[in-house]
Design a protein around this motif. Structure first.
Motif, short mmCIF file in Angstrom:
data_model
loop_
_atom_site.label_atom_id
_atom_site.label_comp_id
_atom_site.label_asym_id
_atom_site.label_seq_id
_atom_site.Cartn_x
_atom_site.Cartn_y
_atom_site.Cartn_z
N GLN A 1 0.85 -1.19 0.00
CA GLN A 1 0.00 0.00 0.00
C GLN A 1 0.89 1.25 0.00
N PRO A 2 1.20 1.77 -1.19
CA PRO A 2 2.15 2.89 -1.30
C PRO A 2 1.74 4.16 -0.55
N GLY A 3 0.47 4.42 -0.38
CA GLY A 3 0.02 5.65 0.27
C GLY A 3 -0.14 5.53 1.78
N TYR A 4 0.31 4.46 2.37
CA TYR A 4 0.12 4.24 3.80
C TYR A 4 0.85 5.28 4.64
N GLN A 5 0.16 5.83 5.62
CA GLN A 5 0.77 6.76 6.57
C GLN A 5 0.71 6.14 7.97
N PRO A 6 1.83 6.13 8.70
CA PRO A 6 1.81 5.57 10.06
C PRO A 6 0.86 6.35 10.97
N TRP A 7 0.37 5.70 12.00
CA TRP A 7 -0.56 6.33 12.94
C TRP A 7 0.14 7.35 13.83
N PHE A 8 1.42 7.10 14.12
CA PHE A 8 2.15 8.01 15.00
C PHE A 8 3.63 7.98 14.64
N LYS A 9 4.35 8.97 15.11
CA LYS A 9 5.80 9.06 14.87
C LYS A 9 6.53 8.59 16.12
N SER A 10 7.77 8.16 15.94
CA SER A 10 8.59 7.73 17.08
C SER A 10 8.88 8.92 17.98
N LEU A 11 8.96 8.65 19.28
CA LEU A 11 9.30 9.71 20.23
C LEU A 11 10.77 10.10 20.10
N PHE A 12 11.61 9.12 19.79
CA PHE A 12 13.05 9.35 19.69
C PHE A 12 13.57 8.64 18.46
N GLU A 13 14.22 9.35 17.60
CA GLU A 13 14.82 8.78 16.40
C GLU A 13 16.34 8.83 16.56
N PRO A 14 17.00 7.66 16.68
CA PRO A 14 18.46 7.67 16.83
C PRO A 14 19.13 8.34 15.63
N PRO A 15 20.26 9.03 15.89
CA PRO A 15 20.91 9.76 14.81
C PRO A 15 21.53 8.86 13.73
#
Length: 104
Positions: free
Chosen positions: A48-62
């Motif tokens: 499903q190319p148009g899929y958007q996640p429900w939420f974003k990560s709180l912390f994204e490692p560099p």
């Protein structure tokens, strides 16, 4: 006193574990050792190319290295806690067993 066969078995087990850990690095040439998160994201995008996640990560490692460090630290901490709890209960049961033997 330890049994010489027991020491040999322990060293053979260590050697077997090391060979299982090192063999993929030697024999798998050009292999991509990506995590399951990356593979899942790729599969979802294909389905499903148009899929958007429900939420974003709180912390994204560099970087991927920091992510691996955090993951391995979490695994080591968990193994340490589990080992401590097992040792604690084993020690308590051994102490209780010794106390019961001496009280008879």
């Amino acid at each position: 006193m330890t049994n010489p066969n027991s020491k040999l078995q322990n060293w053979l087990l260590v050697l077997a574990v090391l060979s299982l850990a090192i063999a993929p690095l030697i024999f798998v040439r050009g292999g991509e050792f990506a995590g399951s998160d990356d593979k899942a994201e790729k599969a979802i995008t294909e389905v499903q190319p148009g899929y958007q996640p429900w939420f974003k990560s709180l912390f994204e490692p560099p970087s991927g290295e920091v992510e691996s460090l955090l993951f391995s630290s979490q695994a080591a901490l968990g193994a340490g806690v589990i080992g401590y709890v097992i040792g604690l209960y084993k020690g308590r049961s051994q102490q209780q067993k010794n106390n019961n033997e001496h009280s008879d």
